[in-house]
Structures are given as C-alpha cells and as structure tokens.
Design a protein around this motif. Structure first.
Motif: not given
Length: 678
Positions: A169-181
């Motif tokens: 399997x692949x291991x990922x660190x994911x950072x998600x940024x949402x729009x301010x609106x």
C-alpha cells in the motif's frame, strides 16, 4: 579515565531514578502539600544531576539542576505547586528521559534544553505569566511537529502503517485547505473523508474526527492515509470536492522505532528527535529507585545470557527424555536410579531458570499512571487508574511484548469507554471515571484485565459497521450472541470511523492487539454492559520455551497438544458420534462439540494401522468459550516438551505452532489449538 565502562551502570540507574521521579510526581500532583514526596523527588534529581555531570552529559546536568532549584523552593515552602509548574516539571523529565534513550542508541545525549531551562528559571523568579505563555507556545509547537512527523502515532498505528506498507500500500500525509468562503466546513470535511474511504483507510486526522464534525477547526486539516491508489489519483479525488482550495500530499516513510506510547503527546520530546526505545531495554530497570535492593545481594545479568542458558537447558531436557526412554528399555536398576535422580535435579534446575526469567508486571504497569494522567488532561476527562496485582510475575520475553497491547487497550478505555464528566453526572455516575488494570495467576497462565466503568460498547453500532464492511452478512448477524458481536471488534479491517479520534478508535488496531497476544500463545476477549462499562481480558502463558503437553499418535506420526488447551481426554463409541450440518459432533456433558480429525487436517498418509475398533480416542480442547474434539489414534502420555520454531522456511503452517524433539530422536509437531477452533 574511560567512562564507557560506567555507561551501562549510568543508563540503568538513570532509568530507575526517572521512574521514581515520574511515580512521585503523580503522587505530588494529588498531594501538593506532601513535602516528604518533594524530598524524594529532589534526592532522585540531585543524584541524576551528579551522575550526568560526572559522565559529561552537560545538557542533562544543566536541565536537572534547574529542575532541582524549583524543587528546592517547593520543599522550603517558598513556592506553591500549581498545574503550570507541574506541566513544566513533567516536560523537563520527559526531555531528560529522551536524552537517556538517545544515549542508549549510541547518541551523545545532547538536546536543546533552552526552553525548559528558561521556563524553570521563570518559575524560580516568580514570573508565572512567562510560564503560562511558554506552555501555550509549547502546545503549538507539538501541533506543528505532528504535522511533519508521526510522533504522536502510537505503536499500533505505526504497526498498521508498517504492515500496510509491506503489503504494497501507499502511505500519504494529506493536508486539505478549504476556501475562506466555505460555509459548511464540517460537511466539506465529511465529503473529503467519504471520497478517501472509498479507496483506502484514514489512520489519523488532525484535528480529530470529533472536532471536524463539530467544526472546531479553521480551514485546514491533515490526514495520514493508506491506499493502493497513486498520489495523483488521490489528489484528483480530493480536489474534486467543491470549495477545496489546496491539497498538499507527501509520501510518508514509516521508520521502525519502538515508540513508547506514553511519549506520544509529550510536548518537549515531540520537538526532539530522540524517541526510540529498544524493547529489550524498555523494561530492564527495576520498578523504582525506592525499591532498590542493596547491591551486595543482587546482580544484573544480560537477558541474552539467560536466553542462552535457557536454550542450553532445553537441549538438556531433550537428552533427559532420551535417557529416560533408554533406561526403561535396558531395565538396569542402577541406571534407572541415576536417571531418576538426574530427572529430579534437572526439574529443580528448570524451575530455577524459569524463575530467574520471571519479572513482575509492575515494570510494564509503572508507565501507565503517567500516560493516563496526560491522556485524561488532553481529553478534559477525569480518570482514576487503579492497579491490582502488579507483583504478578511473567516471563521476561512476554513482558517485553505486552506493553503496547495494554497501552492500546487503556487508551481505548479512556478515550471511548469513559464519558465526559458532564455526561457521567447526567447519567448518575461520579464525574471521575475508573479504569482498572488487574493481573493475576490462574493455573499455568497469567490473566490481565483492563476494565472501565464507562459507556460500554454499542452492539447495534458494531453490527451495523461489521455488516457495512462485509465482515458478517445480515442473515448471520441476527443469530449472533452479544459475546460474538463484541468479538467482531477484533476482526481485521474493522473500524468504527465515527468514533476515531487522535487518541484511538474503538476497533482501530484491536486486530493488531489480538495478533500480538496470540503470537505469544495467549488469547484476548471482550465483554461489555451498555452504560456500565467494558472489560478486556488477556490470557498469557507463564513461559514460552518449555511447555507441558499431551503426546498423541496419528498413524505413525506423533503430535503434542499443549496441556493449557486441553479440558480432558476421552474415548467415545462410534455410535455416539452424530452428524449436525454435515459435521461430526459428540455430546460432551450436555454440550455439542464438533470433531476435528487430525489425520484429515494434516493429510497423514494411511499406513493401514487403523483398527476396526468400535471406539474413537478424542482430546477435548478449548479456546475461550468454544470447544472442539481432536480425533487421534491413541494417547501416549504427558511430557514436558521444548518449543522450537519451525524456522523461516516454514512460516504460517496451518495449526502448527512449532516442533519438539522427543526422547527417541523423533520430531513431534506442536498443535496450535486456537487455529483449529473457528
């Protein structure tokens, strides 16, 4: 002067003093006016400072010196203890511990001690505003460090990650940024989770799932994620969710430190890169400096030497069996007497060697009060840890392995078992939850119980998730007993995503707990009463190397069945055997017990020795509540056998846990009854 010759002594004594300091600090936190405890801590810190200075570990000596100044003010009534002061002292002790384990791994024991030193000096000067702001800054640093690394993942999350990596399997660190609106942040986070869980497994989220659901986050969150898909596929998948502004993904490389789980949330240690603890070293120190026996009567022995002694003795047990057989065949009185005497002597020797390897579980239990304190504080819960039977002894090899499963069960109980104080009050319970950790002997086994008085397990929730995951089908689910439903928690791949937090999830890693305990020849079960609490029960063998077994014969082959699994041996007439669902069964004291033919399971070639007897020899074995009858040709008798592994070429052989060499030189396979009972 060459200091290397004193290094082992320094390491062992440092660990003893640190354990004593940690234990006494926990007492001091509940009894802030107990000056005797402060004196104990001061003495340990003073000795530690002197030892570190003598060995040339300047950072450790200077940090311990500053902590000593604070303790000196407390014991002279110039300073009153509060929560901030306790936190700074705990952080300093954590950092010192980190330095010691850095030295164990061959490092120079240096670390950046400027922050804790400045905080300790601020306490001495009475500038508590600096201390409070320093604490807040330290907490922010931990969050930042955790984003880049997996310091606050416990050993089980790391084990799951390693196993996933090994499985391709692949291991990922994911950072998600949402729009301010973005208006509905929780809904967007849920959509991201939903997309990702279709293609893999989320091991951890920062902030926790609970915080995300309650919109207790700004516009970004981070995940550690296991999947078979590529980085590009995952990125596209997340970017497809509307109102996602930016997606950062990095591949995570899993290192293999044996992380001490109570260090998972240590503020200062997280900023340091000294967190590894070799398993063999982790529990080597006696329980605490306070219990140190005078050096004239004890001697420290390397565990490897005891292993070698055990192996040599196990060869002797094999030869003893051979001699006993020869003396029976030859039938000479003098020879028989000598062999009998040798058997008695070697039996006593065996007991002494096994006793030498026995260690009180206290050495593992000692680390838990501190962990529970930190965890309860992080979760804003009130938890009282009660420990019983810490003097119960277990083989050293087992002791080294059970720490992590216990840590996981304890974290589980505190995070998901014990409710928030307000909820407990509403339900008529005391605000402070109780977690009991109990160890006791019974027969040839040691039992360890982790019991909480929390909310218990929701049967409906477990069943619903198990059906969703395809672990059970809906038709079968209706007939499952409560006990069987709780056992589903240990199924591989089972997790209750709604309750995963950054501490643990009821179900996450429990399959790893089960695998670890079963690899030690033990078993784990769970029982729960809704609203009253949950109990996990671990059963472990006293030792792993020499076991008592019943030898049985199938055609020309001999097998050993561990006595710990046997209820009794019996002979049944063929007309007593019945059929149920195309499976042969017998009535054993009012219970229907399925029969398992060892000849069929192991495909033993027919030698034509089978008699036309009207009777069948059966060994009744059990695994927890379940039973089975092993059909054999004949019983040979009980014998002490040496458990030898089958080596790296014969791993995962079904229902065989190892082999032993018998007195006549023949090899008998040792049957793993747990594998035979589904």
């Amino acid at each position: 002067m060459d200091m290397n010759q004193y290094l082992d002594m320094f390491i062992e004594e440092s660990k003893e003093h640190l354990q004593a300091i940690n234990s006494n600090l926990l007492v001091l936190e509940t009894e802030p006016d107990n000056i005797q405890i402060v004196n104990e801590i001061f003495r340990s810190a003073h000795t530690l400072k002197g030892m570190a200075a003598t060995m040339g570990f300047e950072d450790m000596a200077s940090l311990t010196h500053e902590a000593e100044n604070v303790l000196d003010m407390i014991r002279n009534h110039k300073l009153n203890i509060n929560s901030d002061i306790m936190d700074v002292i705990f952080q300093s002790v954590d950092l010192i511990e980190g330095m010691v384990y850095n030295i164990i791994e061959g490092g120079d024991g240096s670390a950046d001690v400027s922050k804790p030193v400045s905080l300790l000096r601020a306490i001495v000067s009475g500038d508590m505003a600096v201390v409070a702001s320093g604490q807040a800054a330290a907490e922010k640093e931990v969050t930042a460090a955790a984003a880049e690394h997996h310091h606050d993942l416990d050993e089980f999350a790391l084990t799951v990650m390693r196993q996933s990596k090994e499985a391709g399997n692949n291991l990922f660190w994911i950072k998600v940024t949402l729009q301010e609106s973005c208006m509905l942040r929780a809904a967007r986070a849920y959509m991201v989770f939903d997309q990702l869980e279709n293609a893999g497994e989320i091991i951890k989220s920062t902030p926790s799932v609970e915080d995300l659901e309650n919109e207790r986050f700004d516009y970004e969150f981070e995940l550690i994620y296991v999947t078979m898909k590529s980085l590009e596929d995952i990125k596209k998948m997340v970017e497809n969710v509307s109102e996602v502004k930016e997606v950062l993904i990095k591949t995570v490389e899993v290192t293999t430190p044996q992380v001490q789980v109570e260090e998972a949330k240590k503020e200062t240690a997280a900023a340091q890169a000294v967190e590894k603890k070799p398993a063999a070293e982790a529990n080597a120190a006696p329980a605490g400096a306070a219990k140190k026996v005078s050096t004239g009567k004890t001697i420290r022995v390397d565990i490897e030497r005891l292993d070698i002694l055990m192996n040599l003795f196990s060869e002797l047990v094999i030869d003893r069996g051979r001699l006993e057989q020869l003396s029976r065949e030859i039938g000479r009185g003098e020879l028989s007497e000598t062999v009998e005497h040798m058997s008695r002597i070697s039996g006593d020797l065996q007991n002494i060697i096994l006793t030498m390897r026995m260690v009180p579980v206290e050495q593992v239990f000692n680390r838990f009060p501190r962990m529970v304190r930190d965890l309860a504080k992080d979760l804003n819960k009130k938890v009282n840890l009660e420990i019983f039977g810490a003097e119960t002894e277990l083989d050293r090899t087992v002791i080294d392995e059970i720490g992590d499963p216990l840590v996981h069960l304890l974290r589980n109980s505190i995070d998901h078992g014990i409710e928030m104080p307000a909820e407990r009050k509403k339900n008529g319970k005391p605000e402070e939850g109780t977690v009991q950790l109990k160890a006791y002997h019974s027969g040839n086994h040691v039992f360890i119980e982790v019991k909480d008085d929390g909310a218990g397990i929701s049967k409906e929730g477990v069943l619903k998730k198990a059906i969703e995951r395809g672990i059970v089908n809906p038709a079968t689910a209706e007939n499952l007993s409560d006990k069987q439903i709780y056992e589903l928690l240990f199924a591989s791949g089972f997790s209750t995503a709604e309750v995963i937090t950054d501490i643990s999830g009821r179900g996450v890693g429990l399959d790893v707990v089960k695998n670890k305990i079963e690899s030690l020849g033990g078993s784990v079960s769970v029982d729960s009463v809704r609203g009253e609490g949950t109990t996990f029960l671990i059963q472990l063998p006293l030792t792993l190397s020499i076991i008592s077994a019943m030898l049985v014969q199938v055609e020309n082959e001999k097998y050993a069945v561990p006595l710990s699994s046997i209820i009794e041996t019996a002979v049944f007439r063929k007309d007593e055997i019945m059929l149920a669902h195309r499976q042969k069964v017998i009535d054993f004291r009012g219970r229907v017990v399925p029969l398992v033919s060892l000849k069929g399971i192991f495909q033993v070639p027919d030698q034509g020795n089978g008699s036309d007897d009207d009777e069948v020899a059966v060994v009744i074995v059990r695994k927890g509540e379940k039973m089975a009858g092993l059909v054999v040709d004949s019983f040979i008798g009980q014998q002490e056998v040496v458990l030898k592994s089958l080596g790296k070429y014969l791993v995962n052989v079904f229902a065989i846990s190892g082999a032993t060499i018998l007195g006549d030189g023949q090899v008998a396979l040792i049957i793993d009854c747990n594998a035979l009972i589904k």
